[in-house]
Design a protein around this motif. Structure first.
Motif, PDB file in Angstrom:
ATOM      1  N   SER A 109       0.832  -1.203   0.000  1.00 22.20           N
ATOM      2  CA  SER A 109       0.000   0.000   0.000  1.00 22.20           C
ATOM      3  C   SER A 109       0.869   1.256   0.000  1.00 22.20           C
ATOM      4  O   SER A 109       0.544   2.246  -0.678  1.00 22.20           O
ATOM      5  N   GLN A 110       1.978   1.214   0.720  1.00 21.68           N
ATOM      6  CA  GLN A 110       2.876   2.366   0.754  1.00 21.68           C
ATOM      7  C   GLN A 110       3.622   2.535  -0.565  1.00 21.68           C
ATOM      8  O   GLN A 110       3.828   3.650  -1.041  1.00 21.68           O
ATOM      9  N   GLN A 111       4.020   1.427  -1.182  1.00 25.03           N
ATOM     10  CA  GLN A 111       4.786   1.505  -2.425  1.00 25.03           C
ATOM     11  C   GLN A 111       3.929   1.964  -3.599  1.00 25.03           C
ATOM     12  O   GLN A 111       4.372   2.759  -4.429  1.00 25.03           O
ATOM     13  N   PHE A 112       2.686   1.482  -3.660  1.00 25.23           N
ATOM     14  CA  PHE A 112       1.824   1.811  -4.798  1.00 25.23           C
ATOM     15  C   PHE A 112       0.942   3.032  -4.550  1.00 25.23           C
ATOM     16  O   PHE A 112       0.195   3.452  -5.448  1.00 25.23           O
ATOM     17  N   GLY A 113       0.980   3.596  -3.340  1.00 23.49           N
ATOM     18  CA  GLY A 113       0.246   4.815  -3.060  1.00 23.49           C
ATOM     19  C   GLY A 113      -1.241   4.634  -2.880  1.00 23.49           C
ATOM     20  O   GLY A 113      -1.994   5.602  -3.025  1.00 23.49           O
ATOM     21  N   THR A 114      -1.702   3.452  -2.560  1.00 21.15           N
ATOM     22  CA  THR A 114      -3.128   3.216  -2.331  1.00 21.15           C
ATOM     23  C   THR A 114      -3.507   3.640  -0.913  1.00 21.15           C
ATOM     24  O   THR A 114      -2.649   3.913  -0.068  1.00 21.15           O
ATOM     25  N   SER A 115      -4.785   3.665  -0.646  1.00 23.38           N
ATOM     26  CA  SER A 115      -5.280   4.105   0.650  1.00 23.38           C
ATOM     27  C   SER A 115      -5.007   3.033   1.711  1.00 23.38           C
ATOM     28  O   SER A 115      -5.359   1.862   1.535  1.00 23.38           O
ATOM     29  N   ILE A 116      -4.402   3.476   2.800  1.00 20.57           N
ATOM     30  CA  ILE A 116      -4.128   2.540   3.899  1.00 20.57           C
ATOM     31  C   ILE A 116      -5.428   2.137   4.590  1.00 20.57           C
ATOM     32  O   ILE A 116      -5.577   0.997   5.034  1.00 20.57           O
ATOM     33  N   ALA A 117      -6.391   3.075   4.649  1.00 21.54           N
ATOM     34  CA  ALA A 117      -7.666   2.764   5.306  1.00 21.54           C
ATOM     35  C   ALA A 117      -8.405   1.661   4.565  1.00 21.54           C
ATOM     36  O   ALA A 117      -8.958   0.740   5.186  1.00 21.54           O
ATOM     37  N   ASP A 118      -8.434   1.721   3.225  1.00 17.94           N
ATOM     38  CA  ASP A 118      -9.097   0.664   2.456  1.00 17.94           C
ATOM     39  C   ASP A 118      -8.403  -0.687   2.649  1.00 17.94           C
ATOM     40  O   ASP A 118      -9.067  -1.726   2.797  1.00 17.94           O
ATOM     41  N   ALA A 119      -7.062  -0.672   2.643  1.00 13.52           N
ATOM     42  CA  ALA A 119      -6.320  -1.921   2.849  1.00 13.52           C
ATOM     43  C   ALA A 119      -6.590  -2.490   4.234  1.00 13.52           C
ATOM     44  O   ALA A 119      -6.783  -3.707   4.397  1.00 13.52           O
ATOM     45  N   LEU A 120      -6.633  -1.617   5.253  1.00 14.43           N
ATOM     46  CA  LEU A 120      -6.909  -2.082   6.602  1.00 14.43           C
ATOM     47  C   LEU A 120      -8.328  -2.615   6.729  1.00 14.43           C
ATOM     48  O   LEU A 120      -8.555  -3.621   7.420  1.00 14.43           O
ATOM     49  N   ARG A 121      -9.289  -1.962   6.060  1.00 10.18           N
ATOM     50  CA  ARG A 121     -10.677  -2.408   6.143  1.00 10.18           C
ATOM     51  C   ARG A 121     -10.832  -3.810   5.552  1.00 10.18           C
ATOM     52  O   ARG A 121     -11.474  -4.693   6.149  1.00 10.18           O
TER      53      ARG A 121
END
Length: 326
Positions: free
Chosen positions: A256-268
Motif C-alpha cells: 500500500s505504501q509503495q503503490f500509493g493506495t489508501s491505507i484505510a481501504d487496505a486495513l478495512r
C-alpha cells in the motif's frame, strides 16, 4: 583394586561402588577446573569503561543498564563457552529468545547457562540417588545409567522446553489479539490519525488484554521515531512475531505504501479477512471437539452403561449355573 575399594567403603555401595566413587570424583574435578579453563583476560575497553564510570561518578545511563544486567555481565567472561560462535547460529538463537519475549542482550547467554547449570545440578542429584539406591540394594548397570543420566537429560532439556512453550503461547496470544488490533487501527486511521499515531494508540489500548502484541507495536513506534525505515521496521516486526497473519499484514502495508493506495481501504479489507479467519478457527476447534471427546466418552460412558444393563443378567446366569452344578 576391587579389594582396596571394598575395604575402604565397607561394601556399602555394592559392586558398582568404585565406579560411582570415580564418577563422583571426576564430576567434582570437572566443576573445580571449569572456572580456570573458561577464564579469559579482561577486555581493555571494559577496564577503561569502568575507570571512566568510577571517575565520573553518578548514575549514568550506561551504569543503569549495567546494573539491570548484572547477571549477564557476570557471565560475560564465559561468553565464548555459553554463546554460539557462528553468526548464523547466534542470530537464530537470539531470534528464538526474542520470540519468547526475552529481548535483553544477555538472553542467549543466560539460556545456555541455565541449560548447563540445570544439567550439572540434575547430574549431581542423579549421582546421589544412585549412591543411596546402591547402598540399599544391588543395581543393574542399566538402572544405574538411567538413575544418573535421566535427571541430567531432563535438567538440560527443561530450559529448551520452557522457551518452546513460551514461543507457542506468545504466538497464540498475538494471533488471537491481532483482529481486534486491526479494527482499532482502522478506527484510528479513519478518524484522521496517521499510521504511526494509530500504532501508538493501539498499543496503549490493547495492553491489558494482549501485552505481547502491545509490546511489538511499541517497538515499531520507537524504531520509527528513531528514524529507521518503515519498511524495514515492519519486516522486523513480522520476523519477531513469527505469525503468518502478521507477515501478511506487513506485506499489505508495504504494498500500500509503495503503490500509493489508501491505507484505510487496505486495513478495512484485511481486518474483515482477519475476523473471518478467527471465526473459521473457532469453527475448526468446535468441529475437532467431538473427535477428541470420542475416546473419553467410550472409556467413561460405555463401561458403566454395560455394567448397568448387563450386570443383573450376568449375575442371574452365575447364580443359575452355580445351583445347577450343585
Amino acid at each position: 583394586m576391587q579389594e582396596i575399594f571394598s575395604s575402604i567403603l565397607g561394601d556399602q555401595l555394592g559392586p558398582f561402588g568404585p565406579l560411582i566413587v570415580i564418577g563422583t570424583l571426576g564430576a567434582v574435578l570437572i566443576l573445580a577446573a571449569l572456572p580456570a579453563l573458561l577464564k579469559r583476560k579482561a577486555d581493555p575497553m571494559e577496564r577503561l569503561r569502568k575507570q571512566t564510570q568510577s571517575k565520573g561518578g553518578g548514575r549514568s545511563p550506561a551504569r543503569l543498564r549495567q546494573e539491570n544486567s548484572k547477571s549477564g555481565a557476570k557471565l560475560e567472561k564465559y561468553s565464548a563457552f555459553l554463546e554460539p560462535q557462528s553468526e548464523e547460529e547466534y542470530s537464530a538463537a537470539q531470534l528464538k529468545m526474542i520470540q519468547a519475549g526475552y529481548r535483553t542482550k544477555n538472553a542467549v547467554r543466560m539460556f545456555h547457562f541455565a541449560q548447563f547449570a540445570l544439567g550439572l545440578g540434575a547430574l549431581a542429584i542423579g549421582l546421589l540417588l544412585a549412591l543411596l539406591k546402591s547402598s540399599q540394594q544391588e543395581m543393574t548397570p542399566k538402572s544405574l545409567i538411567l538413575t544418573v543420566l535421566l535427571p541430567a537429560c531432563i535438567g538440560y532439556m527443561a530450559p529448551k522446553y520452557w522457551i518452546t512453550r513460551r514461543i507457542e503461547s506468545r504466538k497464540e496470544e498475538i494471533t488471537n489479539g491481532f483482529p481486534d488490533a486491526l479494527d482499532l487501527m482502522l478506527v484510528c486511521v479513519e478518524a484522521g490519525q496517521s499510521l504511526d499515531q494509530a500504532i501508538i494508540r493501539v498499543a496503549k489500548e490493547i495492553r491489558s488484554g494482549f501485552p505481547a502484541l502491545a509490546d511489538e507495536f511499541e517497538i515499531v513506534s520507537f524504531e520509527i521515531k528513531a528514524g529507521k525505515d518503515k519498511t524495514v521496521v515492519l519486516k522486523d516486526m513480522a520476523e519477531r512475531c513469527g505469525v503468518p497473519d502478521v507477515a501478511s499484514f506487513v506485506t499489505v502495508l508495504i504494498q500500500s505504501q509503495q503503490f500509493g493506495t489508501s491505507i484505510a481501504d487496505a486495513l478495512r479489507i484485511y481486518a474483515a479477512e482477519m475476523r473471518d479467519k478467527r471465526v473459521m478457527r473457532a469453527e475448526e476447534a468446535a468441529n475437532k471437539l467431538p473427535t477428541k471427546m470420542t475416546l473419553a466418552t467410550m472409556m467413561l460412558t460405555v463401561p458403566p452403561l454395560l455394567i448397568i444393563l448387563i450386570g443383573p443378567s450376568v449375575y442371574d446366569i452365575y447364580v443359575l449355573l452355580r445351583e445347577t452344578k450343585f
